[in-house]
Design an enzyme around this catalytic site. Structure first.
Site, PDB file in Angstrom:
ATOM      1  N   SER A 108     -44.678  42.845  76.615  1.00  0.00           N
ATOM      2  CA  SER A 108     -45.338  43.835  75.756  1.00  0.00           C
ATOM      3  C   SER A 108     -44.797  43.711  74.331  1.00  0.00           C
ATOM      4  O   SER A 108     -44.851  42.627  73.759  1.00  0.00           O
ATOM      5  CB  SER A 108     -45.138  45.243  76.350  1.00  0.00           C
ATOM      6  OG  SER A 108     -46.010  46.171  75.770  1.00  0.00           O
ATOM      7  N   MET A 109     -44.270  44.782  73.748  1.00  0.00           N
ATOM      8  CA  MET A 109     -43.693  44.664  72.413  1.00  0.00           C
ATOM      9  C   MET A 109     -42.668  43.540  72.362  1.00  0.00           C
ATOM     10  O   MET A 109     -42.551  42.814  71.363  1.00  0.00           O
ATOM     11  CB  MET A 109     -43.026  45.982  71.992  1.00  0.00           C
ATOM     12  CG  MET A 109     -42.416  45.949  70.591  1.00  0.00           C
ATOM     13  SD  MET A 109     -41.437  47.405  70.153  1.00  0.00           S
ATOM     14  CE  MET A 109     -39.837  46.958  70.855  1.00  0.00           C
TER      15      MET A 109
END
Length: 252
Positions: free
Chosen positions: A94-95
């Site tokens: 994700s991030m």
């Protein structure tokens, strides 16, 4: 080059012998180094796993969050350059995938040769969406966490826990939602993009666009599941990593 020790940025849950590769794992928004404890255990002892600990959580709770991806990548590139005495592979979810990509750009610019980048649960940097979760009130942020199923529902009902975790969550969401890709040279290392087939944040085509960010081989693997598909596919993902590195873990 001597490996750094005692770093606020890095957790080594299962230090490996002073040979072989290193895999550096970057957490998702609101996540911490301990998320990668199972990966570290599975890859040990053949591979030395470094799990990144961002400021503003767990033992770094009193430190302010870094709410800018470029600043975070600058700090981490400085830190990880000290660990480049052994081959490095980066893994981000994700991030964390975006942070890993920006760190990879900086490390390669310094002459560090990377073995690969695993980009999990994140669309390619060049694929932009307008998102404003970080501007929601606390209840809106909690609703987003429930939607993605990345946090235990019992924890989300505990006000004391929320008081601790929401600032880091909001800071990380601000960092990733305000991130804007700046065009530059593609990476020289291979990229393997991993995604869930029902992830509301990543369409398969957006994950496939990671191919545009490397001149080396690219591969996409789609798993059943949503944004946190990897929680159900740890064994398969560990196998992807070990196959990429050409190492054997116990029991294989």
């Amino acid at each position: 080059m001597t490996a750094a020790i005692g770093s606020a940025w890095v957790r080594r849950f299962h230090p490996a012998p002073e040979t072989g590769d290193r895999v550096v794992c970057f957490p998702h928004a609101g996540g911490s180094a301990t998320y990668y404890f199972p990966f570290s255990a599975a890859l040990s002892p053949a591979t030395d796993v470094l799990a990144v600990q961002y400021p503003g959580r767990q033992d770094r709770l009193q430190e302010p969050c870094i709410t800018d991806i470029s600043t975070l990548a600058d700090e981490l590139a400085d830190e990880l350059a000290r660990w480049a005495d052994r081959p490095l592979t980066l893994f981000g979810h994700s991030m964390g995938a975006t942070v890993a990509f920006e760190v990879a750009r900086r490390l390669e610019a310094r002459g560090v040769i990377l073995r690969g980048l695993f980009a999990s649960g994140r669309r390619a940097p060049s694929r932009q969406r307008e998102e404003h979760v970080h501007l929601r009130d606390d209840q809106g942020l909690v609703e987003e966490l429930r939607r993605l199923s990345g946090t235990d529902s019992e924890l989300l009902a505990d006000e004391a826990v929320l008081t601790m975790v929401l600032p880091a969550m909001r800071g990380d969401y601000r960092a990733i939602e305000t991130y804007r890709y700046r065009p530059g040279p593609p990476l020289n290392c291979p990229i393997l993009a991993l995604t869930g087939d029902s992830d509301p944040l990543v369409e398969v085509a957006e994950a496939r666009s990671w191919a545009q960010h490397t001149v080396a081989p690219f591969r996409l693997r789609v798993f059943p599941g949503g944004h946190f598909y990897l929680s159900d596919h740890t064994e398969s993902i560990v196998r992807e990593i070990t196959d990429h590195l050409g190492v054997t873990t116990p029991g294989r």
